[in-house]
Design an enzyme around this catalytic site. Sequence first.
Site, PDB file in Angstrom:
ATOM      1  N   LEU A 611       0.849  -1.202   0.000  1.00 54.85           N
ATOM      2  CA  LEU A 611       0.000   0.000   0.000  1.00 54.85           C
ATOM      3  C   LEU A 611       0.875   1.239   0.000  1.00 54.85           C
ATOM      4  O   LEU A 611       0.877   2.030  -0.933  1.00 54.85           O
ATOM      5  CB  LEU A 611      -0.922  -0.009   1.220  1.00 54.85           C
ATOM      6  CG  LEU A 611      -1.664   1.316   1.493  1.00 54.85           C
ATOM      7  CD1 LEU A 611      -2.610   1.642   0.357  1.00 54.85           C
ATOM      8  CD2 LEU A 611      -2.393   1.264   2.829  1.00 54.85           C
ATOM      9  N   ASP A 612       1.638   1.402   1.092  1.00 51.36           N
ATOM     10  CA  ASP A 612       2.544   2.548   1.241  1.00 51.36           C
ATOM     11  C   ASP A 612       3.826   2.006   1.862  1.00 51.36           C
ATOM     12  O   ASP A 612       3.891   1.839   3.085  1.00 51.36           O
ATOM     13  CB  ASP A 612       1.902   3.600   2.142  1.00 51.36           C
ATOM     14  CG  ASP A 612       2.827   4.766   2.441  1.00 51.36           C
ATOM     15  OD1 ASP A 612       3.895   4.854   1.802  1.00 51.36           O
ATOM     16  OD2 ASP A 612       2.495   5.561   3.331  1.00 51.36           O
ATOM     17  N   PRO A 613       4.791   1.611   1.041  1.00 51.17           N
ATOM     18  CA  PRO A 613       4.919   1.922  -0.386  1.00 51.17           C
ATOM     19  C   PRO A 613       4.225   0.878  -1.275  1.00 51.17           C
ATOM     20  O   PRO A 613       4.181  -0.288  -0.935  1.00 51.17           O
ATOM     21  CB  PRO A 613       6.424   1.859  -0.601  1.00 51.17           C
ATOM     22  CG  PRO A 613       6.865   0.786   0.359  1.00 51.17           C
ATOM     23  CD  PRO A 613       6.002   0.934   1.570  1.00 51.17           C
ATOM     24  N   ASP A 616       0.463   3.753  -3.494  1.00 51.86           N
ATOM     25  CA  ASP A 616       0.723   5.192  -3.585  1.00 51.86           C
ATOM     26  C   ASP A 616       1.615   5.501  -4.788  1.00 51.86           C
ATOM     27  O   ASP A 616       1.387   6.467  -5.520  1.00 51.86           O
ATOM     28  CB  ASP A 616       1.345   5.707  -2.276  1.00 51.86           C
ATOM     29  CG  ASP A 616       2.615   4.974  -1.876  1.00 51.86           C
ATOM     30  OD1 ASP A 616       2.856   3.866  -2.404  1.00 51.86           O
ATOM     31  OD2 ASP A 616       3.365   5.492  -1.032  1.00 51.86           O
ATOM     32  N   ARG A 730       5.958  13.178   1.059  1.00 49.82           N
ATOM     33  CA  ARG A 730       5.186  11.965   1.269  1.00 49.82           C
ATOM     34  C   ARG A 730       5.046  11.779   2.768  1.00 49.82           C
ATOM     35  O   ARG A 730       6.041  11.821   3.504  1.00 49.82           O
ATOM     36  CB  ARG A 730       5.851  10.745   0.635  1.00 49.82           C
ATOM     37  CG  ARG A 730       5.942  10.823  -0.871  1.00 49.82           C
ATOM     38  CD  ARG A 730       6.712   9.654  -1.462  1.00 49.82           C
ATOM     39  NE  ARG A 730       5.928   8.441  -1.497  1.00 49.82           N
ATOM     40  CZ  ARG A 730       6.083   7.398  -0.694  1.00 49.82           C
ATOM     41  NH1 ARG A 730       7.003   7.445   0.264  1.00 49.82           N
ATOM     42  NH2 ARG A 730       5.339   6.321  -0.810  1.00 49.82           N
TER      43      ARG A 730
END
Length: 936
Positions: A611-613, A616, A730
Amino acid sequence: MLKACNCVLLTKTRSGARDYATMKNKTIAIRREDQSIWERRAPFSPNHVRKLVKSGVKVIVQPSNRRSYPMQAYLNAGAIVQEDISEASVIFGVKQVPVDQLIPDKTYCIFSHTIKAQETNLPLLDAILEKRIRLIDYEKLMDEKGQRVVAFGKMAGIAGTVNILHGLGLRLLALGHHTPFMHIGPAHNYRNSSMARQAVRDAGYEIALGLMPKSIGPLTFVFTGSGNVSQGSQEVFHELPHEYVPPELLKKAAEHGSLSKVYGCEVRRRHYLERADGGGFDPVEYEEHPERYISTFSKKIAPYASVIVNGIYWAVNSPKLLTIPDAKHLLRPAHTPWLPTSVGAPALPHRMLAICDISADPGGSIEFMNECTTIDAPFCLYDADRNKDRNSFSGPGVLVCSIDNMPTQIPRESTDFFGDLLYPFTSDVLQSNALEPLEKHNFCPVVQGAIIASNGNLTPNFEYIQELRKAAIKSRQKDGSDVQPPSKHVVILGAGRVAAPLVEYLHRDKYIGITVACEKTELGEGLSINYPGVENIYLNASENTSTLQDLVARADVVVSILPAHLHPIVAKACINESTHMVTASYMGNEVRDLHQAAANAGVTILNEVGLDPGVDHLLALECIQEVKAERGRIISFESFCGGLPAPEFSDNPLRYKFSWSPRGALLNTLSSARYLRKGQIVEIKAGGELMTATKQLDFLPGFNLEGFPNRDSTQYAKYYGIEDASTILRGTLRYNGFAQAAKQLQFLGLLDPEHHPSLHAKGPDITWRSLICDLLGVEDPNMFYDNLKNKITERTGSEYAVDVLEELGLLEEQSVVKCGSPLDTITHYLSTKLALGKHERDIVILRHDVGILWPDNRKEMRGINLVVYGDADGHSAMAKTVGYPTAIAAKMILDGEIQERGCILPFATEIYRPILQRLRAEGIQSLESSKIISHF
């Protein structure tokens, strides 16, 4: 070769050559075709039968009202029409024969499709051997140069090209363009090929008059090879107003050619094959060592082809004409400067519109053509992003036509053409007596080389088929049922919170075997119960290195969802065993340093696809590349992402519950950060300053959100290709109040990752109240409670700290499970205290704010929102948004869609676009908003 063979057949010599007089008193049969309802061909026409009858051959024809020539025509030629063909010693057909209709001890002449041990035809080969049938396969009737002498190739080329012109008209219409090709029908709609060619000529007349839409641009047709298939294809192409160009001028024709004609290009091997080492093309060397060569077709030819007509023969170890990754590149939506602008005219998505794969070899020279189309459904639309075919003319992709019985669409001409080629060998075939040993016969070399089986055995040249069959034989159970074992294997290391959707996605493919290896075997057992066939193994990756190595060795892809510090260990094992690896974590320096070793080993280690990373990155790159394609410039980029409890379950001081690693979430609050703000570098030191850098976020007013910077954002200027941006940030997203509560835990030392004497596993027992006193330096843990609260307030400077500790139960006389450091100890505690409940759900929120400067000086602020809720009794939002993209990436590697080697990130278009497409198919959708502003 044919003339030479005829000469042998017509001259009687002491060596055993025969003349046609020996054909007398022989009986042959022409069987009906029942392999397909569309099959209307026959091996011989009535004219050929007439010649055979005149030579003294008795010809029995099995009745069929489907055959292109009527039964009366065969009767008039002197044939006997009857159901029973057992009298014949030689039986001629076209396609495969149903097993139950094979007659023992006969000679059959057919296309058996068994020489590659094709799985679907193995039962046919078994029956042929069991019934002692002598099998002569048309496909292996070859001259001394290895060229086929009996084939439908030219007819396939004619029918295939008519079909693809028909499909091209429908595809262009679906894209918004009416063209003259709309008046060309499928090949089987015409009485004969002359009528089909007339329809093509009529379309060509309209093209010559300039009636093609200007928005389409010049059309280019590429024909691979120069054999019979290519010749037949080009005969139809010649009915259009055309001009041929050599391969080196194909690009010029595609970009600057006329709209009142079409362009053709015949491509030979020398045009796109070259040595992998040093270049150049040697046809003799290629025939002996095709594995030494690579194909440049996707770079030199395909980018400038509107339609590809493929008729080349492909061998297993030969370079592919087009691979799955090639398709991702060629079918990428792109700006097409060669197309003239036309108001209201839709733009073509890419140059390549259609492929007619007449070779019809699934997974062969056109790798992504993994299943033949049919006359019932002649076209499919291959979508490279999803690596799937759809029965549609609209949507993304390239139209593919790959019918394996193409010539039956022009059955009379195909029968005439084929019979003319086969007839000269008939007298030689007629000497065959399947009851006698093969050695007693004296076949000419052409026929001898085409005998696959005889007297219950494979002939020496085809004994290799037994080796190819072994894998299929092993898959059969004792009861005779066929079982297809998994052909690919994925090992998943870890079985934590994100494992279920990862396993579930891969488990959908029955050809993928899955092994889950983890320390907590009860978690693995749960997965194996929910997903039958999943293997569960105990593994401590940091200690059981030999077990890890064994697991890696048996895998095609390893997916590591272990803690990030273990990824380098796994990566080294994968490199040693030449096994690919996927992880959702950031690519740390230790893994990055393995890049060259992985590349040298031919291994892909794909990082940051969670997801993150992960997601995104994908959404950011999609937006950025789209803006660049429209000549815009990114001048600012801010992104925040976080996994949270759904608002109704956020009732605790941290406003947070754990649906992933608690340690990572808490440790992140101590991290350093670096970002770019209005052209200036901003740095935040590690140790606790980060929680003072939070900002309120109001992009979703219904939520009360805050965010803080995450790691080093400045590196993404290069990664994302936004070096001109003055702001790049970020960050991590939380509910408002998280940072304030986290600061209190920091002030008290509860997030210290260093070992603490009081928390040694072998030390005396301790309660949470005693631990807090110890961290405060208070010697007497039994002091008055009010005094303790005062001490806490003094240390933190806030009475709120007491509220946080009380609500979390950290001032109670409850025993502590000691884990060495305060951070690990409170992580263990909160993993239970603040765990997402069984019937609770979480939410993932991701936000990109992208500042865009357009060529006309308009300034746009584009917002991208991704909001995903978890299922209360199913997958959590965090599990879905980490597990699904990781699984998709693993499957892309398994399927050969990702071929970049080394330690890589998902920043290539051919990686991020397909993952996004497939995530959207799983319901993980983003929404965009846009606002034109005068300044930032």
